[in-house]
Design an enzyme around this catalytic site. Structure first.
Site, mmCIF file in Angstrom:
data_model
loop_
_atom_site.group_PDB
_atom_site.id
_atom_site.type_symbol
_atom_site.label_atom_id
_atom_site.label_comp_id
_atom_site.label_asym_id
_atom_site.label_seq_id
_atom_site.Cartn_x
_atom_site.Cartn_y
_atom_site.Cartn_z
ATOM 1 N N ARG A 1 1.027 -1.435 0.366
ATOM 2 C CA ARG A 1 0.184 0.106 0.142
ATOM 3 C C ARG A 1 0.872 1.091 -0.302
ATOM 4 O O ARG A 1 0.174 2.368 -0.422
ATOM 5 C CB ARG A 1 -1.350 -0.556 1.311
ATOM 6 C CG ARG A 1 -1.857 1.237 0.826
ATOM 7 C CD ARG A 1 -3.465 0.466 2.179
ATOM 8 N NE ARG A 1 -4.192 1.705 2.402
ATOM 9 C CZ ARG A 1 -4.042 2.878 3.085
ATOM 10 N NH1 ARG A 1 -3.204 3.202 4.086
ATOM 11 N NH2 ARG A 1 -5.238 3.765 3.148
ATOM 12 N N HIS B 1 0.275 4.229 -2.706
ATOM 13 C CA HIS B 1 -0.106 5.673 -2.463
ATOM 14 C C HIS B 1 1.401 6.759 -2.802
ATOM 15 O O HIS B 1 0.995 7.115 -3.040
ATOM 16 C CB HIS B 1 -0.233 5.775 -0.669
ATOM 17 C CG HIS B 1 -1.491 4.728 -0.267
ATOM 18 N ND1 HIS B 1 -2.271 5.721 0.408
ATOM 19 C CD2 HIS B 1 -2.539 3.872 -1.305
ATOM 20 C CE1 HIS B 1 -3.809 4.681 0.159
ATOM 21 N NE2 HIS B 1 -3.530 3.922 -0.505
ATOM 22 N N GLY C 1 4.786 10.653 -8.737
ATOM 23 C CA GLY C 1 5.224 9.721 -9.110
ATOM 24 C C GLY C 1 5.838 8.799 -7.550
ATOM 25 O O GLY C 1 5.707 9.209 -6.832
ATOM 26 N N ASP D 1 8.001 8.049 -5.884
ATOM 27 C CA ASP D 1 9.457 9.029 -5.820
ATOM 28 C C ASP D 1 9.133 9.540 -4.014
ATOM 29 O O ASP D 1 11.120 10.277 -3.567
ATOM 30 C CB ASP D 1 9.423 10.810 -6.161
ATOM 31 C CG ASP D 1 7.933 11.177 -5.438
ATOM 32 O OD1 ASP D 1 7.298 11.146 -4.728
ATOM 33 O OD2 ASP D 1 7.203 12.038 -6.136
ATOM 34 N N ASN E 1 -3.930 8.264 4.702
ATOM 35 C CA ASN E 1 -3.186 7.345 5.030
ATOM 36 C C ASN E 1 -2.863 8.022 6.402
ATOM 37 O O ASN E 1 -1.989 7.142 7.422
ATOM 38 C CB ASN E 1 -1.809 8.433 4.170
ATOM 39 C CG ASN E 1 -1.516 7.872 2.973
ATOM 40 O OD1 ASN E 1 -1.262 7.327 2.626
ATOM 41 N ND2 ASN E 1 -1.016 9.153 2.225
ATOM 42 N N PRO F 1 -7.272 6.739 -5.160
ATOM 43 C CA PRO F 1 -8.884 5.963 -5.518
ATOM 44 C C PRO F 1 -8.763 6.026 -3.728
ATOM 45 O O PRO F 1 -8.691 5.768 -3.668
ATOM 46 C CB PRO F 1 -8.301 5.008 -6.302
ATOM 47 C CG PRO F 1 -7.254 5.522 -7.136
ATOM 48 C CD PRO F 1 -6.275 5.672 -5.960
ATOM 49 N N HIS G 1 -5.358 -6.996 -3.201
ATOM 50 C CA HIS G 1 -6.127 -6.771 -1.091
ATOM 51 C C HIS G 1 -6.759 -8.094 -1.039
ATOM 52 O O HIS G 1 -7.513 -8.280 -0.533
ATOM 53 C CB HIS G 1 -7.492 -5.298 -1.880
ATOM 54 C CG HIS G 1 -8.104 -4.188 -2.115
ATOM 55 N ND1 HIS G 1 -9.045 -3.178 -1.862
ATOM 56 C CD2 HIS G 1 -6.400 -3.766 -1.075
ATOM 57 C CE1 HIS G 1 -8.007 -2.324 -1.712
ATOM 58 N NE2 HIS G 1 -7.264 -2.246 -1.533
#
Length: 337
Positions: free
Chosen positions: A70, A74, A80, A82, A102, A171, A201
């Protein structure tokens, strides 16, 4: 006509799923390119170090692989791949850790720092935090029984974060199918990537607050989501009440919650997807529905496509060449200490 169209869709998807993945090829980013052998000379033990620490963490906490997958997802969907998700608040940075997707749910940050410390000891200022996230996601998939792939490497780390990007680009569990697909397309990903990557998932958990509306008030009319199996819904209500219990955890795949397999897709066909964003893959689009059915019947097809889509996602706007930096500590930029 509809039947023949479905046959064509499945045939096309089968070709996509089984086409060979050129894992060793160069993947071009901005100002340079990624390739699996990037650290072969500068830090030859890098992948071994990441793998061993992920394995140790999994033995202590079976939830960790899903958390690491995840984090990579995320991270890549915001500016991007990074490592911007890892940055703490500072005088110039508002952390992505505070975003709605988050906050109170993203985890694994301490483990990434543990990996980084080991790599800094082995080969200082060489392996980026962004590449650690990509490798840890692959190793998390493998250790739970999923496919392996060669990870293109050579990403560099961002010097900033985007709280707004994290809030807007990732999303959400309650997004419509079209909104989710649009967010994937903005990243250069397509419907096939959406369905296959959602298969992650098959492991992990979600909080009551992320699906409560399906149990009590899906459309604002005080009625539950009828695309959720009603017996399954009654089981969920016992630990996810109308109010309270927001942080109570539930398996995303109740059948095999710690095994990376295709049961996630089988659950969707039985209308037992936990999140609305999962079940809409089966209920709201004909092409995604056929993909769900394919992956539920053929785990190998799912594994093949998941590996391809992970490589594709890992190439979203990487910083390469002279852009960005190699952070010495993943939670802060180098000039901060």
């Amino acid at each position: 006509m509809a039947a023949s169209m479905n046959v064509l869709i499945v045939a096309a998807v089968s070709l996509i799923a089984f086409s060979p993945l050129c894992l060793g090829s160069k993947t071009y980013g901005s100002g340079g390119y990624l390739f699996p052998q990037f650290y072969d000379h500068s830090c030859p033990k890098a992948q071994e170090i990441v793998q061993s620490i992920v394995a140790k963490a999994f033995a202590q906490d079976p939830r960790m692989p899903a958390s690491l997958l995840r984090l990579h997802f995320h991270d890549c969907f915001v500016k991007g791949c990074d490592a911007s998700i890892l940055l703490d608040n500072s005088g110039t940075i508002i952390s992505e850790k505070r975003s709605n997707p988050n906050r109170n749910s993203a985890r694994g940050f301490e483990l990434i720092e543990e990996i980084k410390r080991a790599l800094e000891q082995e080969c200082p200022e060489t392996v980026s935090c962004a590449d650690i996230l990509a490798l840890a996601a692959r190793d998390s998939t493998v250790i739970t029984g999923g496919p392996s792939w060669e990870v293109p490497l050579g990403r560099r780390d961002a010097r900033g974060a985007s709280l707004s990007g994290s809030n807007n680009d990732i999303p959400a569990p309650n997004n419509t199918f079209q909104t989710i697909l649009t967010k994937f397309k903005r990243q250069g990903l397509n419907l096939v990537d959406l369905v296959s990557l959602s298969g992650s998932h098959t492991i992990g958990n979600s909080r009551c607050t992320s699906f409560r509306q399906r149990l009590y008030n899906q459309s604002g009319n005080g009625k539950p989501d009828l695309t959720l199996n009603q017996y399954y819904a009654s089981v969920l209500r016992k630990q996810c009440p109308r109010s309270g219990g927001d942080q109570n955890l539930f398996f995303l795949d109740f059948a095999t919650p710690f095994k990376f397999d295709n049961h996630y897709f089988k659950n969707l066909i039985m209308y037992k997807g936990l999140l609305s964003s999962d079940e809409v893959l089966f209920t709201k689009n004909k092409e995604s529905r056929e993909l769900v059915k394919l992956y539920a019947e053929n785990q190998e097809a799912f594994f093949e496509q998941f590996a391809k889509s992970m490589v594709k996602m890992g190439n979203i706007s990487p910083l390469t060449g002279g852009r960005g930096e190699i952070r010495r500590i993943c939670r802060r930029v180098n000039h901060a200490y």
